[in-house]
Design an enzyme around this catalytic site. Structure first.
Site, PDB file in Angstrom:
ATOM      1  N   HIS A  13       3.203  -6.579   2.051  1.00 59.43           N
ATOM      2  CA  HIS A  13       3.218  -6.486   3.504  1.00 59.43           C
ATOM      3  C   HIS A  13       3.707  -5.124   4.005  1.00 59.43           C
ATOM      4  O   HIS A  13       3.497  -4.781   5.158  1.00 59.43           O
ATOM      5  CB  HIS A  13       4.051  -7.616   4.125  1.00 59.43           C
ATOM      6  CG  HIS A  13       5.532  -7.492   3.923  1.00 59.43           C
ATOM      7  ND1 HIS A  13       6.228  -8.218   2.981  1.00 59.43           N
ATOM      8  CD2 HIS A  13       6.469  -6.746   4.562  1.00 59.43           C
ATOM      9  CE1 HIS A  13       7.514  -7.928   3.051  1.00 59.43           C
ATOM     10  NE2 HIS A  13       7.690  -7.037   4.007  1.00 59.43           N
ATOM     11  N   ASP A  55       2.797 -11.304  -2.568  1.00 61.55           N
ATOM     12  CA  ASP A  55       3.364 -10.291  -1.675  1.00 61.55           C
ATOM     13  C   ASP A  55       3.892  -9.097  -2.470  1.00 61.55           C
ATOM     14  O   ASP A  55       4.961  -8.558  -2.182  1.00 61.55           O
ATOM     15  CB  ASP A  55       4.468 -10.865  -0.787  1.00 61.55           C
ATOM     16  CG  ASP A  55       4.837  -9.920   0.365  1.00 61.55           C
ATOM     17  OD1 ASP A  55       4.002  -9.056   0.709  1.00 61.55           O
ATOM     18  OD2 ASP A  55       5.954 -10.030   0.892  1.00 61.55           O
ATOM     19  N   GLY A 110      13.215  -3.193   6.501  1.00 61.10           N
ATOM     20  CA  GLY A 110      13.184  -1.915   5.803  1.00 61.10           C
ATOM     21  C   GLY A 110      13.596  -2.042   4.352  1.00 61.10           C
ATOM     22  O   GLY A 110      13.284  -1.191   3.518  1.00 61.10           O
ATOM     23  N   ASN A 111      14.331  -3.122   4.039  1.00 64.94           N
ATOM     24  CA  ASN A 111      14.700  -3.390   2.647  1.00 64.94           C
ATOM     25  C   ASN A 111      13.550  -3.980   1.848  1.00 64.94           C
ATOM     26  O   ASN A 111      13.628  -4.067   0.612  1.00 64.94           O
ATOM     27  CB  ASN A 111      15.877  -4.365   2.566  1.00 64.94           C
ATOM     28  CG  ASN A 111      17.234  -3.701   2.631  1.00 64.94           C
ATOM     29  OD1 ASN A 111      17.924  -3.778   3.634  1.00 64.94           O
ATOM     30  ND2 ASN A 111      17.613  -3.031   1.558  1.00 64.94           N
ATOM     31  N   SER A 112      12.501  -4.428   2.520  1.00 64.90           N
ATOM     32  CA  SER A 112      11.378  -5.062   1.825  1.00 64.90           C
ATOM     33  C   SER A 112      10.826  -4.146   0.740  1.00 64.90           C
ATOM     34  O   SER A 112      10.519  -2.982   0.994  1.00 64.90           O
ATOM     35  CB  SER A 112      10.257  -5.393   2.817  1.00 64.90           C
ATOM     36  OG  SER A 112      10.648  -6.407   3.688  1.00 64.90           O
ATOM     37  N   LEU A 146      -5.553 -24.433 -14.050  1.00 66.92           N
ATOM     38  CA  LEU A 146      -5.175 -25.658 -14.749  1.00 66.92           C
ATOM     39  C   LEU A 146      -6.288 -26.694 -14.716  1.00 66.92           C
ATOM     40  O   LEU A 146      -6.620 -27.295 -15.736  1.00 66.92           O
ATOM     41  CB  LEU A 146      -3.897 -26.240 -14.134  1.00 66.92           C
ATOM     42  CG  LEU A 146      -3.353 -27.509 -14.788  1.00 66.92           C
ATOM     43  CD1 LEU A 146      -2.918 -27.234 -16.224  1.00 66.92           C
ATOM     44  CD2 LEU A 146      -2.187 -28.067 -13.974  1.00 66.92           C
ATOM     45  N   GLY A 147      -6.858 -26.936 -13.543  1.00 70.44           N
ATOM     46  CA  GLY A 147      -7.888 -27.964 -13.424  1.00 70.44           C
ATOM     47  C   GLY A 147      -7.326 -29.351 -13.200  1.00 70.44           C
ATOM     48  O   GLY A 147      -7.959 -30.347 -13.566  1.00 70.44           O
TER      49      GLY A 147
END
Length: 348
Positions: A120, A150, A224-226, A282-283
């Site tokens: 993001h 993300d 801002g730490n993202s 997986l199914g």
């Protein structure tokens, strides 16, 4: 008939580059301080070790400027009736461009300039720049985007340069109560370090990404730490800070980081030259194990993932899973719920 399973899965991705994730981690010595001298310590040695590996990430996006929308403050009611048109219904022609900036953090994970950050942070960016702790700035290319986790991987455009790469840790070795540090660039003020503890592990009801399985910490994390680093006391990267719980936009002591178990898969995909992450299938459809289901199965507590249905000719069917089975573990890692299984399965 119900059966209880510990599901064992072979790794389905290429091994990471030699030297990046291969070194096994020694067990940490954990002890509660029992003297005044034992609590008089400093995080400075750890910070000096890891700070050069944490960078600021700047995303720039050029968008068409709409003077009328700016005049009305982009009021939703105005947009409802006029959309992108000005007064009198005239479409704005050749509107000048303006630059939107996004700000986040990133971590250098290999000396050749590979940087991991949050998706993001760079999702809408046309250009990306990376600023190191020594104030040098470089342009960077986005080489992998993975919106589902993300996460994104950048490569710094600077051939021949060796960058300070952080040591990779093992998020599965974390315990609730372990000390951690969060490094990033909150509010654009510059590189900042905060300390805290691991408040919880395997948080699965956060609703941030498709793979909900987060490290929760009370180390202050702000906008801002993202994309910044969550490190242990040995200076090893154990998570990528990605979100906070807040009603005001500021830190209230509930922050979330993506564990390295997921980050290493994304980085390994980028190192292998892929622009996307290939994940296993997986199914089978799964459902939570409720208290009533656990009691009927003879489980002492509601945990695991109940197999609701198995599609024919799928990996689940070929592996022997049947409707009514309960998956309790994946490669030795306990499974508490369906989200926990989804995370563990996606890291294979």
């Amino acid at each position: 008939m119900h059966r209880l399973f510990a599901l064992l899965l072979a790794l389905s991705i290429a091994a990471p580059a030699a030297g990046l994730f291969a070194t096994p981690l020694a067990a940490q010595q954990r002890a509660v301080p029992d003297t005044r001298q034992a609590v008089q310590f400093s995080f400075a040695p750890v910070v000096r070790q890891v700070a050069p590996s944490v960078v600021n990430v700047f995303g720039l996006a050029r968008v068409q400027r709409n003077p009328m929308a700016e005049f009305f403050g982009a009021d939703p009611l105005f947009r409802r009736f006029f959309g992108d048109r000005g007064l009198g219904g005239q479409q704005q022609q050749q509107a000048p461009e303006r630059v939107q900036n996004s700000l986040g953090s990133g971590v250098i994970v290999s000396a050749d300039g590979l940087v991991v950050t949050n998706h993001h942070v760079i999702a809408q960016s046309d250009e990306v720049r990376v600023a190191l702790s020594d104030r040098r700035e470089f342009e960077a290319d986005v080489i992998l985007r993975d919106e589902r986790s993300d996460l994104a991987v950048l490569r710094i455009r600077q051939r021949g340069e060796r960058f300070p790469a952080i040591e990779i840790g093992d998020s599965d070795r974390l315990e609730v109560g372990d000390l951690v540090l969060a490094l990033g660039n909150p509010f654009g003020v510059g590189q900042t370090v905060t300390s805290g503890i691991v408040s919880a592990l395997a948080r699965t009801q956060v609703g941030i990404t498709d793979f909900q399985f987060f490290i929760q910490t009370d180390a202050a994390i702000n906008p801002g730490n993202s994309g910044g680093a969550l490190v242990d006391m040995a200076g090893r990267l154990v998570g990528i800070n990605t979100a906070i719980y807040s009603r005001t936009g500021g830190s209230v002591g509930i922050g979330f980081a993506i564990p390295m178990a997921m980050v290493r898969v994304v980085v390994a995909s980028a190192q292998g030259g892929s622009a996307t992450v290939r994940r296993p299938w997986l199914g089978a459809s799964l459902q939570p194990v409720t208290s009533d289901i656990a009691e009927s199965l003879g489980l002492r507590q509601p945990r695991g993932a109940l197999v609701q249905a198995v599609r024919p000719n799928t990996p689940a069917a070929r592996g022997g899973l049947r409707q009514g089975d309960v998956i309790l573990a994946v490669d030795g890692q306990d499974i508490d719920d369906v989200e926990g299984f989804g995370f563990r399965f996606a890291t294979k």
